[in-house]
Write a protein that holds these residues in place. Structure first.
Motif: not given
Lengths: 584, 584
Positions: B434-451
């Protein structure tokens, strides 16, 4: 676990075992109630079979398979009735118990076969699919093996691989530099290296003694057929060496590569030829010595018969093409047009055919007797049944044209087989090269190349005659490497810069940190750099380096797959303190 | 020939032989009519001696020698009377017959010794001289050895090294990209890769199965103490693997490196710790587990005693520093200031000393009895003589502060010796950050990381709780590598992009060719990338990566030696269709 084995390793040893494989569907064949699936991965192809006893689920999934689907198959290794001796796994097949689609595939835009039906453009765009094809898989594997073996060999003899920077100083004359604007130092630019030349010399000053690096280099020039804006060099430098040491060291490396990569054992010393001899006999500084057909001067034999074209020419030279004595009028006309193309540049072609009936027929019968022409043949080592091809004109231009013609005849006569290798050294390159356009001398190799001591007296009187301690490594008519012994004496370096027309300030500006470094004890040193892409291509038997680069660019420097280069945002430009300035 | 031997190889075996050596003058000592010269090259130091019987010429030359002169010495190997057991060549010296100065040296701006008298700036400027120093020679040799062994190990297990391009596509969100203007495609730019992430995934789509590359990466960000604009990664990717396969493969590689490079045989499985546990016990996602001193929650013990600071805090936690029970008031005040620094961010520090007389003295005696505090000590596994350090405040912030404090105490107590290694895996990282500044979630590793599949039901309801198949390799509190299993399912990838707030068009724009590639059968795959510079520094026992990079840049991204970046000519700018646009 996705697999117990790869698709390249099963044989009768595993007969009866239950195995799990994963890979791509190469093809599906249906044959009287049975379905055969060729499953492919990097290691090979294994045949899966869905027989009548397979479960309904497996049958259903098999039905739905398309080319390039990614699947996981479980089954028993069974002996094949119709064995395929051409495949490593050709004695077995897998009787399917379970089948799972891991990822479907759309129909690929071209076939993934040894010979694809896709054109260049579409295969560049879908490079990730083109790379699935066996020839490209093999090309990458060859490149990997080469790199590993280079490193292994050089490590064994005390070379140390040191990474040099990619963000380096842009030099005022660096017209071919790619530049990189700096955000932290606005208005200033880094350059991408054309080669790590300065750094490797600095590493010698630092005492690393033996350096190498397999390193990317960058050159922003208009791309010819087989050039890439980024390419890879095997870059090497040694301290306390003379030319002989460098040649011996890398002849050893080359022999090692020939042996372990190509299985070719070269048990003789590579031939060494001076630049002067190479130009005279082969019309090229990178002769293909897989075949003879050497150039000979016919001037003294041909002159004095009132044939103006010959009498007035600076140079008359020829080659003898074996067994071409029955070339037809049409073939000879074709050859004439061929030598007249601008890139070859001859005015016309003189020929003489020693026909099977013993007569010689030539295009100059008016001026020369049968005996005259037989003399020419003899001078060139020709015999009955051969064809003499002669060019007249300016010496250097005609040598080069004859060199081209020689290669063309070599191709026509199948004298240049891809699996025969003729490595060699060309030595004693000129130190300077005269440029007609700017009317000045340039360093043929680079400004740190040392002249031969015995030629230094010619430095001012006849610079064109000064030979350098510079050498090229040539295989099959392709220059694969080049290098030199460097100047390590400040006085000689000053003389060199002067000869090249640099003022002291200009030299300082362009080579400042190297010149400074040399103030603190530079050892005698020299080195060489090999074009790695090209060496791979030669070993792979290909004319194009592109097949040996995983993600190459096209002739306009574009990456068709990623669609790059591309525009960047206004914000990015602003941060870099740059503005677009289209040339109108 | 410049030498028969190097300066590191002669011993009594060669006694009586005539040898020739070349190298640098390390130092010259004169002692009663004799002159001793230490001659240095990469391989060692050999003592030359000019005795009274030496020729006048040799004596003269010896007289003129200065530090760092490059010389060539010929002489006889003789046994030394005063042997030096610390030197490999300490049993012999060379009695000089001939001496030749190959290159003089000006007096270097700092001493070329293990400990130099030069400051950082001057050593950066004369990097080629700094690199002559033994510690840097060793650093480069270590780096070379590491790279060789990585390649050797991975080659053995079927990994193939493939070079990916350095001139790649600039992406709209690539704020950290260095860009390269194209001359052939004016107004357009390449970018230098921050990592070959897309390419390695494409190579999996291409079926290369196991890829690696030791590769340069570029990041145009403000440089902190130990960052460089260009750095090197060991970049790896495997197909048909689950997390377990990747961890096992690279644990094998790491053990190999520990063994062959450091001589450390690690015969146990690397500990694996979840991200959650690492944060809770060590206040860090890269714990240094060479020592204990773990963080404990003291909330339930400490609350309810009318101490507002504790009662109102989200979190109360502490560590127990062994044998610090006698810390003075001054030391504790110092520590308090230390935790109050902005980069640590605690409001204040609660301490309790269990003194040698058995009494506990604390900063909170007003609120807690001796028994209360003894309970705290017991809860943390403390004993008489120890010191309890407690922080209160927001949970995550205080965990992190306690983590920093723990490392600081570890340093003070010498619990972090450079020659002890504690490798480990941190696993189960959160998928989103979570990014407080932009109030949104980012991929911690990168967007291709599997949950993790079992967490997918939380995707929309509680994204912060979704764990990823992502892992880090950590040694001694330093993150050396990180990676993940990638998403290979198009549907899940779409969901991921949506969660990250990408429109379909944005995703297409930024990741187009990867998304396209996945349409044609992507295998399950995952990988890891190691920070090569950092790994070398850890193995070398250094805190700074700069010593392991031959030609590093300073904190402003400048190369002080070459004075780069620098301005380029108007002509060059014009050819690139660019104009400077200084931000006023």
């Amino acid at each position: 676990m996705y697999r117990t084995h790869t698709c390249g390793e099963l044989n009768l040893t595993q007969k009866g075992q239950s195995v799990k494989l994963s890979g791509w569907v190469q093809r599906v064949r249906r044959l009287g109630g049975m379905t055969f699936v060729d499953l492919r991965d990097r290691y090979g192809i294994t045949q899966l079979v869905c027989g009548e006893n397979a479960s309904a689920e497996v049958k259903n999934i098999t039905e739905s398979l398309g080319r390039e689907f990614v699947i996981q198959a479980t089954g028993i290794v069974v002996e094949r009735s119709n064995k395929n001796a051409k495949m490593a796994t050709g004695n077995i097949e897998i009787q399917l118990d379970e089948l799972k689609i891991l990822h479907k595939s759309e129909v690929p835009p071209f076939t993934i076969e040894d010979e694809s039906d896709g054109g260049d453009e579409i295969r560049m765009k879908y490079r990730y699919l083109d790379l699935r094809r066996n020839p490209l898989q093999k090309a990458m594997a060859l490149r990997h093996r080469m790199a590993q073996e280079v490193r292994h060999y050089l490590d064994q003899i005390n070379f140390i691989e040191i990474e040099t920077p990619y963000l380096i100083k842009s030099t005022p004359e660096g017209a071919r530099d790619f530049v990189v604007p700096s955000r932290m130092n606005q208005g200033e630019f880094y350059a991408l290296p054309q080669s790590p030349q300065s750094f490797k010399q600095l590493l010698m000053v630092s005492g690393f003694d033996r350096y190498f690096q397999i390193v990317r280099c960058f050159r922003d020039e208009d791309l010819r057929a087989d050039r890439q804006p980024e390419f890879t060099q095997i870059d090497c430098e040694m301290a306390f060496v003379e030319q002989e040491d460098v040649l011996n060291t890398f002849e050893g490396m080359a022999k090692h590569l020939f042996k372990v990569v190509k299985g070719v054992d070269i048990d003789y010393a590579f031939p060494r030829m001076t630049y002067a001899v190479a130009m005279e006999r082969y019309g090229s500084d990178k002769p293909d010595i897989r075949f003879g057909m050497e150039i000979h001067d016919l001037g003294s034999l041909a002159r004095g018969k009132d044939f103006k074209v010959v009498d007035e020419a600076e140079f008359v030279g020829g080659i003898c093409a074996p067994n071409c004595g029955e070339y037809s009028r049409k073939q000879l006309d074709e050859l004439t047009l061929w030598v007249q193309r601008p890139q070859v540049g001859a005015k016309g072609l003189i020929y003489a055919k020693w026909q099977s009936d013993g007569t010689i027929k030539s295009s100059v019968d008016k001026f020369y007797s049968q005996e005259d022409l037989e003399g020419w043949f003899k001078h060139l080592g020709g015999k009955k049944g051969d064809l003499l091809l002669v060019l007249t004109g300016a010496r250097n231009k005609m040598l080069s044209a004859l060199g081209d013609l020689r290669l063309e005849m070599g191709n026509r006569l199948d004298l240049r087989p891809k699996d025969v290798f003729a490595p060699m050294w060309v030595v004693d390159f000129p130190l300077f090269e005269w440029d007609e356009e700017t009317k000045r001398f340039y360093a043929m190799h680079h400004p740190f190349t040392s002249p031969k001591l015995e030629d230094i007296h010619l430095f001012e009187s006849d610079p064109g005659k000064v030979r350098a301690n510079a050498y090229d490594f040539v295989v099959n008519g392709v220059e694969i490497g080049g290098g030199s012994i460097r100047i390590h004496d400040s006085e000689l370096q000053r003389l060199m810069f002067k000869q090249l027309g640099f003022t002291e300030k200009e030299a300082e500006n362009q080579f400042g940190f190297i010149i400074n470094a040399f103030r603190y004890g530079a050892p005698p040193h020299g080195g060489i750099a090999f074009g790695f892409d090209r060496w791979c291509a030669i070993f792979g038997g290909s004319d194009s380096i592109r097949d040996y680069i995983a993600f190459p660019k096209n002739n306009s420097g574009r990456d068709l797959m990623a669609d790059s280069p591309s525009s960047i945002s206004e914000l990015q430009l602003k941060e870099l303190a740059l503005k677009l300035n289209p040339n109108s």
